[in-house]
Motif scaffolding. Structure first.
Motif, PDB file in Angstrom:
ATOM      1  N   LEU B 161       0.828  -1.217   0.000  1.00 31.18           N
ATOM      2  CA  LEU B 161       0.000   0.000   0.000  1.00 31.18           C
ATOM      3  C   LEU B 161       0.858   1.261   0.000  1.00 31.18           C
ATOM      4  N   LYS B 163       2.190   3.318  -2.263  1.00 28.44           N
ATOM      5  CA  LYS B 163       1.819   4.512  -3.029  1.00 28.44           C
ATOM      6  C   LYS B 163       0.525   5.124  -2.518  1.00 28.44           C
ATOM      7  N   GLU B 164      -0.373   4.283  -1.985  1.00 23.26           N
ATOM      8  CA  GLU B 164      -1.615   4.825  -1.407  1.00 23.26           C
ATOM      9  C   GLU B 164      -1.325   5.584  -0.104  1.00 23.26           C
ATOM     10  N   LYS B 166       1.428   6.971   0.593  1.00 29.32           N
ATOM     11  CA  LYS B 166       2.192   8.157   0.212  1.00 29.32           C
ATOM     12  C   LYS B 166       1.260   9.304  -0.181  1.00 29.32           C
ATOM     13  N   ILE B 167       0.316   9.027  -1.075  1.00 30.60           N
ATOM     14  CA  ILE B 167      -0.551  10.121  -1.545  1.00 30.60           C
ATOM     15  C   ILE B 167      -1.508  10.568  -0.444  1.00 30.60           C
ATOM     16  N   THR B 169      -0.874  10.657   2.635  1.00 30.64           N
ATOM     17  CA  THR B 169      -0.110  11.442   3.606  1.00 30.64           C
ATOM     18  C   THR B 169       0.221  12.818   3.031  1.00 30.64           C
ATOM     19  N   PHE B 170       0.652  12.840   1.775  1.00 25.76           N
ATOM     20  CA  PHE B 170       1.061  14.101   1.163  1.00 25.76           C
ATOM     21  C   PHE B 170      -0.133  15.010   0.881  1.00 25.76           C
ATOM     22  N   LEU B 227      10.605   9.574  -0.845  1.00 28.77           N
ATOM     23  CA  LEU B 227       9.954   8.795   0.204  1.00 28.77           C
ATOM     24  C   LEU B 227      10.307   7.307   0.119  1.00 28.77           C
TER      25      LEU B 227
END
Lengths: 250, 289
Positions: B161, B163-164, B166-167, B169-170, B227
């Motif tokens: 998970l 990339k999920e 990551k986005i 959070t960002f 990241l």
């Protein structure tokens, strides 16, 4: 054909109404400015339409379908101030995020997504900054990255929240040119906008808002002194004295 | 050196060291998200709140059983997280104060219960003390297996998970706009962090567990602006800290493991702060000249 239909949207924050009974339909291929004073609920409207915040009532349809089914046709450019620019990521990575909806959960990013993201970055003139950490970009460059990210979504309707806030004149010019290209391609764009002086030259449609819609329609019919007076109240006379945004002949 | 070779020849000690490496890697990896989501203090509260859960589990069942202790720790950690949020939602108290209150009250309850158990059940409580600062030497084979399997699961899920996470959070708003289940992802991340804390406390202890979550990513941030690399480097730093801390603790005279792991991680952090390639102090000085 209407790209977007908004019916009876109301939003309350802490029991205070933030938006009341907002209704409007946006024709496909239009470029709409959402105009209103501070606290009028412009950003709230976009977020409620995109279902990012809960609304107390209302429905949104996109090309006559419920919004949930058309997610991939919607692009969004949030306010630049809403993210942490110190985040460990570079410009190309941020643009790639626009592809995550298409790629799907658990799946890895493919080469063609990376290529597409690089192309989008080039379209906003940022290809030489692909590897740059995002905190090392200027405000205008950060906004271009956000625009490229929305571009990579390859959407049909774009929502932009104050895209011109804090950007340099060159970036603003380049961005508005890109928006007009989208429009010519039949894409629909809605922009929360602050600067009354540029409304006439940027947008063909206007939504004047102050918690409830004051007027919606083609700019020359809606962007009038009377409507602005209704939206801005007393604040308008000061604004009007200092600028000639209404155009005498108007 | 002699002692180290002896240590590596002991199969039990080898297992403990492998467990500490996996635990450190998982902790550093998931800690990157905890740090970037600015939830370090919530992690700390969760860890401290595990102590009363462990004591209550002991009082109810009257035996020392690691799975039951971990269950108790997980339940009280979840309750603490819920309380922190509930206090913020229903009063004018802000998050930092809410965390402070919940952390100290739950740790206070934990210490009172622990003292009660010590007074009333003789020498049987020995294992409970170890949860405060961690004691790798006191662990048995099944404890280590649980740490290893749990850590591997956390590493696997976080990677799947990535990339999920990551986005969301960002740019959570944007992620929602893409149709990603941001609330669900946050819940999964929270469950992973609680699981991490729970399986880590036996080795690191409730007081210092948060340091193993936060120090490795803090150090890793000085070496990269990506990241993906930060998560990996942070994992490595966590693994090295786990290994060194556990080795010294197992060789030495019953030194608690948690403080040794944390001191190792902190040393790596200080080195990174000084010599890191990304905004390290030395680089900054050189650039100014």
């Amino acid at each position: 054909m209407n790209a977007l239909t908004v019916k009876n949207i109301s939003v309350t924050y802490d029991k205070q109404p933030a938006l009341e009974q907002v209704n409007f339909s946006v024709p496909q291929g239009s470029l709409t400015g959402i105009i209103g004073p501070n606290g009028a609920g412009k950003s709230t409207l976009i977020k409620a339409v995109l279902q990012l915040i809960p609304k107390s009532s209302g429905e949104v349809s996109v090309y006559e379908n419920p919004l949930k089914r058309e997610r991939n046709r919607i692009g969004y450019v949030p306010q630049r101030s809403e993210v942490d620019w110190d985040f460990p990521t570079n410009a190309l990575d941020v643009v790639l995020m626009g592809r995550y909806g298409h790629i799907g959960m658990f799946k890895r990013i493919k080469k063609k997504d990376k290529q597409l993201a690089a192309d989008c970055l080039a379209k906003v003139g940022m290809d030489s900054f692909a590897d740059r950490q995002i905190s090392q970009l200027s405000g205008g460059q950060q906004q271009r990255v956000f625009l490229a990210r929305a571009l990579s979504q390859n959407a049909d309707i774009y929502f932009m929240d104050e895209p011109f806030a804090g950007v340099d004149a060159a970036t603003e010019k380049a961005m508005i040119k890109l928006l007009q290209e989208w429009k010519e391609e039949g894409k629909t764009v809605l922009v929360v906008h602050h600067d009354l002086q540029t409304v006439r030259s940027y947008f063909d449609h206007c939504l004047l808002l102050n918690k409830t819609p004051i007027a919606f329609g083609p700019t020359d019919r809606t962007f009038t002194y009377d409507n602005l007076q209704k939206a801005y109240g007393g604040a308008l006379s000061i604004l009007a004295q200092e600028s000639s945004f209404l155009g005498r002949g108007g | 050196m002699q002692e180290l070779i002896e240590l590596l020849q002991n199969p039990n000690a080898r297992w403990v060291l492998i467990g500490s490496i996996l635990l450190g890697f998982a902790s550093g990896l998931i800690g990157s998200f905890v740090l970037l989501k600015k939830q370090s203090l919530i992690g700390d509260a969760m860890a401290h709140a595990a102590l009363p859960g462990i004591c209550i589990a002991y009082l109810i069942y009257g035996v020392k059983s690691t799975p039951l202790f971990l269950l108790g720790a997980a339940v009280s950690g979840l309750i603490a997280t819920y309380l922190i949020q509930a206090i913020v939602n229903h009063s004018r108290i802000k998050t930092d104060a809410s965390i402070g209150v919940v952390l100290s009250v739950s740790f206070g309850i934990g210490i009172v219960l622990l003292t009660y158990i010590t007074r009333h059940s003789g020498g049987n409580q020995a294992g409970l003390d170890d949860f405060i600062f961690g004691q790798a030497a006191a662990m048995v084979r099944s404890d280590v297996q649980m740490i290893a399997v749990g850590s591997l699961l956390i590493i696997l899920l976080t990677s799947l998970l990535f990339k999920e996470f990551k986005i969301s959070t960002f740019d959570p708003q944007y992620a929602k706009g893409l149709g990603l289940p941001v609330k669900g992802l946050n819940a999964i991340l929270m469950v992973l962090v609680i699981s991490m804390v729970v399986i880590g406390i036996q080795m690191v202890g409730v007081v210092l567990m948060v340091a193993l979550l936060i120090t490795p990513p803090l150090a890793a941030r000085y070496w990269t602006d990506r990241l993906e690399w930060m998560g990996f480097i942070s994992g490595l730093i966590g693994a090295v800290s786990g290994l060194i801390g556990t080795a010294i603790s197992t060789m030495g005279d019953g030194l608690p493991t948690g403080p040794l792991i944390v001191l190792t991680a902190s040393s790596i952090f200080i080195l990174s702060l000084l010599f890191g390639l990304r905004k390290g102090l030395l680089i900054k000085v050189v650039q100014r000249i």
